[in-house]
Design a protein around this motif. Structure first.
Motif, short mmCIF file in Angstrom:
data_model
loop_
_atom_site.label_atom_id
_atom_site.label_comp_id
_atom_site.label_asym_id
_atom_site.label_seq_id
_atom_site.Cartn_x
_atom_site.Cartn_y
_atom_site.Cartn_z
N GLY A 7 0.82 -1.21 0.00
CA GLY A 7 0.00 0.00 0.00
C GLY A 7 0.84 1.25 0.00
N VAL A 23 -5.01 -6.09 4.04
CA VAL A 23 -4.60 -5.06 5.01
C VAL A 23 -5.23 -3.73 4.59
N SER A 54 -7.28 -0.37 6.86
CA SER A 54 -6.84 0.60 7.88
C SER A 54 -8.06 1.18 8.59
N1 NAP Z 1 1.93 1.84 9.37
C1 NAP Z 1 0.69 2.17 9.71
O1 NAP Z 1 0.48 2.94 10.67
C2 NAP Z 1 -0.47 1.57 8.97
C3 NAP Z 1 -1.76 1.77 9.51
C4 NAP Z 1 -2.85 1.24 8.85
C5 NAP Z 1 -2.67 0.51 7.68
N2 NAP Z 1 -1.42 0.34 7.18
C6 NAP Z 1 -1.29 -0.42 5.94
O2 NAP Z 1 -0.34 -1.45 6.12
C7 NAP Z 1 0.21 -1.81 4.86
C8 NAP Z 1 1.72 -1.91 4.98
O3 NAP Z 1 2.23 -0.61 5.24
P1 NAP Z 1 3.50 -0.32 6.15
O4 NAP Z 1 3.06 0.58 7.23
O5 NAP Z 1 4.20 -1.59 6.48
O6 NAP Z 1 4.36 0.61 5.18
P2 NAP Z 1 5.59 0.32 4.19
O7 NAP Z 1 6.76 -0.15 4.96
O8 NAP Z 1 5.71 1.56 3.38
O9 NAP Z 1 5.07 -0.89 3.30
C9 NAP Z 1 4.38 -0.74 2.10
C10 NAP Z 1 4.91 -1.81 1.16
O10 NAP Z 1 4.10 -1.84 0.00
C11 NAP Z 1 4.94 -2.00 -1.13
N3 NAP Z 1 4.32 -1.39 -2.29
C12 NAP Z 1 3.92 -0.09 -2.42
N4 NAP Z 1 3.44 0.11 -3.65
C13 NAP Z 1 3.51 -1.08 -4.30
C14 NAP Z 1 3.18 -1.52 -5.61
N5 NAP Z 1 2.63 -0.68 -6.51
N6 NAP Z 1 3.41 -2.81 -5.94
C15 NAP Z 1 3.96 -3.66 -5.05
N7 NAP Z 1 4.30 -3.31 -3.80
C16 NAP Z 1 4.08 -2.04 -3.44
C17 NAP Z 1 6.26 -1.31 -0.77
O11 NAP Z 1 7.36 -1.92 -1.44
P3 NAP Z 1 7.99 -1.31 -2.80
O12 NAP Z 1 8.15 0.15 -2.56
O13 NAP Z 1 9.26 -2.07 -2.95
O14 NAP Z 1 7.02 -1.63 -3.89
C18 NAP Z 1 6.33 -1.56 0.73
O15 NAP Z 1 7.12 -2.70 1.02
C19 NAP Z 1 -0.28 -0.75 3.87
O16 NAP Z 1 -1.36 -1.25 3.12
C20 NAP Z 1 -0.76 0.38 4.77
O17 NAP Z 1 -1.75 1.18 4.16
C21 NAP Z 1 -0.31 0.85 7.80
#
Ligand code: NAP
Length: 252
Positions: free
Chosen positions: A89, A137, A139
């Motif tokens: 995401g 996943v 939010s």
């Molecule tokens: N952290 C929070 O507070 C939070 C809260 C609620 C929900 N979430 C959700 O949790 C999920 C994981 O987020 P995170 O917090 O762990 O952040 P993150 O470390 O930025 O992880 C996002 C991952 O998604 C991959 N990604 C992004 N665009 C992509 C694409 N077009 N194709 C394939 N892979 C892609 C990125 O890898 P590449 O850049 O290598 O593609 C990255 O590894 C997300 O869906 C986010 O919305 C996070």
């Protein structure tokens, strides 16, 4: 004596944050895990940290053909998938002076259609086997509109609705679906945030909560619990109360 076969998972966004931490947890628990994301070096780093049982399959989740081909490759190289965690995401804050339709389209392509592509890619095999678990996943930003989340929030609201809708048909076929609604978690996505992040959760604790929820096959997986329960309460407020309450909490 029968040897226990490793279970097999596919995690998108496995090169960082929640996806990487869950991959490492599953690998420690004896799963074979295929990880996807756009950056091959980030996926290789996850594999290196796991020291075995993690396999990199780079792709962009918005590319449907790549998602279909990768699902088929994983099944032929590692074996039948038991679990797919559609976690990849993106999230950008939107202010009125940077409001561009392209930003909204990009969020929909990755966050929403990226998940739909993942479901499409595994569904036929899951239906044939009357088995499989799909974890989306989303939010808490999908519960109701919050300031500056006009591009991100609707994609997560759509995912929650998608999971609710599909559950009726999938359950009948023996396929599980879960939706994970985290609050704030310490990951690269939140690292640069300048906004207040109440109840910000440590990545390890968040991963344990996600893992437990998956193992229990819960429909909705939430963490940190107290923060999400509070937001569920806000979800029930009439507009006359909702807007002033959110203004007070966010200062917007
Ligand atoms: N952290 C929070 O507070 C939070 C809260 C609620 C929900 N979430 C959700 O949790 C999920 C994981 O987020 P995170 O917090 O762990 O952040 P993150 O470390 O930025 O992880 C996002 C991952 O998604 C991959 N990604 C992004 N665009 C992509 C694409 N077009 N194709 C394939 N892979 C892609 C990125 O890898 P590449 O850049 O290598 O593609 C990255 O590894 C997300 O869906 C986010 O919305 C996070």
């Amino acid at each position: 004596m029968q040897t226990k076969l490793a279970r097999i998972a596919w995690i998108t966004g496995g090169g960082s944050g929640i996806g990487q931490a869950l991959t490492l947890k599953l690998a420690r628990e004896g799963w074979k895990v295929a990880v996807s994301g756009r950056r091959p070096e980030a996926l290789q780093e996850t594999a290196r940290l796991a020291a075995g049982n993690v396999y990199a399959y780079p792709l962009d989740v918005s590319d449907l053909e790549a998602m279909r081909q990768t699902a088929a490759r994983i099944e032929s190289e590692l074996g039948p998938l038991d679990l797919v965690v559609l976690n990849a995401g993106m999230g950008q804050f939107v202010k009125l002076d940077n409001l561009r339709a392209e930003t909204f389209a990009a969020h929909m392509r990755v966050n929403y259609l990226g998940v739909v592509n993942g479901i499409d890619a595994v569904l036929a095999a899951f239906r044939r086997r009357h088995a499989g678990h799909i974890v989306i996943v989303a939010s808490v930003a999908g519960y109701r509109g919050v300031p500056r989340a006009a591009a991100y929030g609707p994609t997560k609201a759509a995912l929650i609705n998608l999971a609710e809708s599909l559950r009726f048909d999938l359950e009948r076929e023996g396929i599980r679906i879960s939706v994970c609604n985290p609050g704030f978690v310490e990951t690269p996505m939140t690292a640069g945030n300048r906004v207040p992040m109440p109840f910000l959760m440590n990545l390890q604790a968040a991963t344990e909560a996600l893992y437990r929820g998956i193992m229990k096959q819960k429909f909705e997986i939430i963490f940190p619990r107290r923060f999400v329960l509070l937001l569920k309460l806000f979800r029930c407020l009439p507009y006359a109360l909702y807007f002033p309450v959110i203004r007070k909490f966010t200062g917007r």
